[in-house]
Scaffold this motif. Structure first.
Motif, PDB file in Angstrom:
ATOM      1  N   LEU A   1      11.500   3.067 -22.781  1.00  0.00           N
ATOM      2  CA  LEU A   1      12.423   1.940 -22.789  1.00  0.00           C
ATOM      3  C   LEU A   1      11.572   0.685 -22.842  1.00  0.00           C
ATOM      4  CD1 LEU A   1      13.674   1.648 -19.105  1.00  0.00           C
ATOM      5  CD2 LEU A   1      12.723   3.781 -19.968  1.00  0.00           C
ATOM      6  N   GLU A   2      11.814  -0.126 -23.841  1.00  0.00           N
ATOM      7  CA  GLU A   2      10.915  -1.233 -24.143  1.00  0.00           C
ATOM      8  C   GLU A   2      11.697  -2.451 -24.606  1.00  0.00           C
ATOM      9  OE1 GLU A   2       7.596  -1.289 -23.813  1.00  0.00           O
ATOM     10  OE2 GLU A   2       7.546   0.765 -23.079  1.00  0.00           O
TER      11      GLU A   2
ATOM     12  N   CYS B   1      10.970  -8.364 -14.161  1.00  0.00           N
ATOM     13  CA  CYS B   1      11.372  -6.999 -14.526  1.00  0.00           C
ATOM     14  C   CYS B   1      12.278  -6.368 -13.478  1.00  0.00           C
ATOM     15  CB  CYS B   1      10.136  -6.133 -14.754  1.00  0.00           C
ATOM     16  SG  CYS B   1       9.213  -6.573 -16.239  1.00  0.00           S
ATOM     17  N   SER B   2      12.504  -7.041 -12.358  1.00  0.00           N
ATOM     18  CA  SER B   2      13.438  -6.548 -11.340  1.00  0.00           C
ATOM     19  C   SER B   2      14.877  -6.934 -11.655  1.00  0.00           C
ATOM     20  CB  SER B   2      13.060  -7.113  -9.964  1.00  0.00           C
ATOM     21  OG  SER B   2      11.783  -6.683  -9.562  1.00  0.00           O
ATOM     22  N   SER B   3      15.086  -7.782 -12.643  1.00  0.00           N
ATOM     23  CA  SER B   3      16.428  -8.274 -12.937  1.00  0.00           C
ATOM     24  C   SER B   3      17.305  -7.157 -13.498  1.00  0.00           C
ATOM     25  CB  SER B   3      16.363  -9.425 -13.939  1.00  0.00           C
ATOM     26  OG  SER B   3      16.043  -8.930 -15.224  1.00  0.00           O
ATOM     27  N   ASP B   4      18.608  -7.388 -13.446  1.00  0.00           N
ATOM     28  CA  ASP B   4      19.554  -6.363 -13.906  1.00  0.00           C
ATOM     29  C   ASP B   4      19.444  -6.109 -15.398  1.00  0.00           C
ATOM     30  OD1 ASP B   4      21.775  -4.567 -13.090  1.00  0.00           O
ATOM     31  OD2 ASP B   4      22.875  -5.746 -14.580  1.00  0.00           O
ATOM     32  N   ALA B   5      18.944  -7.080 -16.160  1.00  0.00           N
ATOM     33  CA  ALA B   5      18.759  -6.862 -17.593  1.00  0.00           C
ATOM     34  C   ALA B   5      17.857  -5.668 -17.853  1.00  0.00           C
ATOM     35  CB  ALA B   5      18.170  -8.116 -18.234  1.00  0.00           C
ATOM     36  N   PHE B   6      16.878  -5.460 -16.972  1.00  0.00           N
ATOM     37  CA  PHE B   6      15.976  -4.317 -17.084  1.00  0.00           C
ATOM     38  C   PHE B   6      16.503  -3.108 -16.304  1.00  0.00           C
ATOM     39  CE2 PHE B   6      13.406  -8.067 -17.818  1.00  0.00           C
ATOM     40  CZ  PHE B   6      12.585  -7.700 -18.864  1.00  0.00           C
ATOM     41  N   SER B   7      17.050  -3.352 -15.122  1.00  0.00           N
ATOM     42  CA  SER B   7      17.499  -2.248 -14.270  1.00  0.00           C
ATOM     43  C   SER B   7      18.592  -1.426 -14.933  1.00  0.00           C
ATOM     44  CB  SER B   7      18.010  -2.793 -12.930  1.00  0.00           C
ATOM     45  OG  SER B   7      16.987  -3.447 -12.225  1.00  0.00           O
TER      46      SER B   7
ATOM     47  N   VAL C   1       7.516   5.771 -20.187  1.00  0.00           N
ATOM     48  CA  VAL C   1       6.898   4.465 -20.443  1.00  0.00           C
ATOM     49  C   VAL C   1       8.020   3.434 -20.434  1.00  0.00           C
ATOM     50  CG1 VAL C   1       5.403   3.092 -21.923  1.00  0.00           C
ATOM     51  CG2 VAL C   1       5.189   5.587 -21.920  1.00  0.00           C
ATOM     52  N   ALA C   2       7.976   2.524 -19.489  1.00  0.00           N
ATOM     53  CA  ALA C   2       9.045   1.537 -19.338  1.00  0.00           C
ATOM     54  C   ALA C   2       8.469   0.132 -19.372  1.00  0.00           C
ATOM     55  CB  ALA C   2       9.807   1.771 -18.032  1.00  0.00           C
TER      56      ALA C   2
ATOM     57  N   HIS D   1      16.229  -4.563 -26.652  1.00  0.00           N
ATOM     58  CA  HIS D   1      15.878  -3.320 -25.971  1.00  0.00           C
ATOM     59  C   HIS D   1      15.662  -2.241 -27.020  1.00  0.00           C
ATOM     60  CE1 HIS D   1      16.583  -3.992 -21.687  1.00  0.00           C
ATOM     61  NE2 HIS D   1      17.720  -4.593 -21.953  1.00  0.00           N
ATOM     62  N   TYR D   2      14.642  -1.414 -26.825  1.00  0.00           N
ATOM     63  CA  TYR D   2      14.430  -0.204 -27.614  1.00  0.00           C
ATOM     64  C   TYR D   2      14.276   0.946 -26.629  1.00  0.00           C
ATOM     65  CZ  TYR D   2      13.124  -3.177 -31.630  1.00  0.00           C
ATOM     66  OH  TYR D   2      13.117  -4.087 -32.643  1.00  0.00           O
ATOM     67  N   ALA D   3      15.029   2.013 -26.817  1.00  0.00           N
ATOM     68  CA  ALA D   3      14.924   3.140 -25.891  1.00  0.00           C
ATOM     69  C   ALA D   3      15.187   4.440 -26.631  1.00  0.00           C
ATOM     70  CB  ALA D   3      15.925   2.982 -24.746  1.00  0.00           C
TER      71      ALA D   3
END
Length: 212
Positions: free
Chosen positions: A140-141, A22-28, A110-111, A203-205
């Protein structure tokens, strides 16, 4: 895998794997898009290892309460919150039952946590309870893929994936969960994950307010 082995893995290995992934840029990238919208008294459900902390706008947030049931994750988060301009409190609790007063929060964040909450409907009812009447839910999910073949694969792999990834579910629909809990979603956002994370679907946000 035996129950004791699962317990050891869940406490000693899974939190660090989840933190790394979850630290990857895809999440960041999505954290940078959504988390700065939080303001006032903020409750973050599924606080985890505190990966959202660098993305809060310190000019908007007065206090942050991070809620998570995992003591290992909270210990990782506490290492990150020592230099922030606002107060941060870590609370070890599940999202389905939070030791917070009614109408406590201006914002709930909620992330990437609705995928792991055992009872997301109960957690969303708790979020409604602790939000002020004019409060906002920022979520963001990851969740169901758009393509049918990907959804079928997510369904098949959901159980073994969950055992490896701290109880994560691949096949939930965050938009449906939020709207079913009597929230109106403003500016919903959906996009595919990059190829390296294709199994996570989309991704859903969005930012949601309570509907009556």
């Amino acid at each position: 895998m035996c129950r004791s082995c699962l317990s050891w893995y869940g406490q000693r290995i899974a939190p660090y794997l989840v933190h790394a992934g979850c630290s990857s840029d895809a999440f960041s990238r999505m954290r940078r898009r959504m988390v700065p919208h939080a303001k006032g008294v903020v409750v973050e459900v599924g606080f985890g290892s505190g990966l959202n902390l660098p993305h809060y706008d310190t000019a908007k947030v007065t206090r942050l309460v991070g809620v998570d049931p995992d003591a290992t994750m909270l210990a990782l988060a506490k290492r990150r919150n020592r230099v922030l301009a606002f107060d941060v409190e870590c609370v070890q609790a599940g999202g389905e039952s939070m030791p917070l007063a009614d109408g406590f929060a201006d914002t709930v964040v909620v992330a990437y946590a609705f995928c792991t909450v055992p009872e997301p409907e109960a957690a969303l009812a708790e979020i409604r309870r602790i939000l002020k009447p004019d409060g906002r839910l920022i979520f963001l999910e990851h969740g169901q893929a758009n393509a049918n073949w990907r959804r079928r694969l997510q369904d098949r792999l959901n159980r073994p994936w969950g055992a490896l990834a701290g109880g994560c579910n691949l096949n939930r629909d965050p938009f449906q969960l939020v709207t079913s809990a009597r929230f109106d979603i403003r500016d919903p956002w959906q996009e595919r994950f990059p190829p390296a994370f294709w199994l996570l679907g989309s991704h859903y946000a969005g930012i949601a307010i309570r509907s009556e």
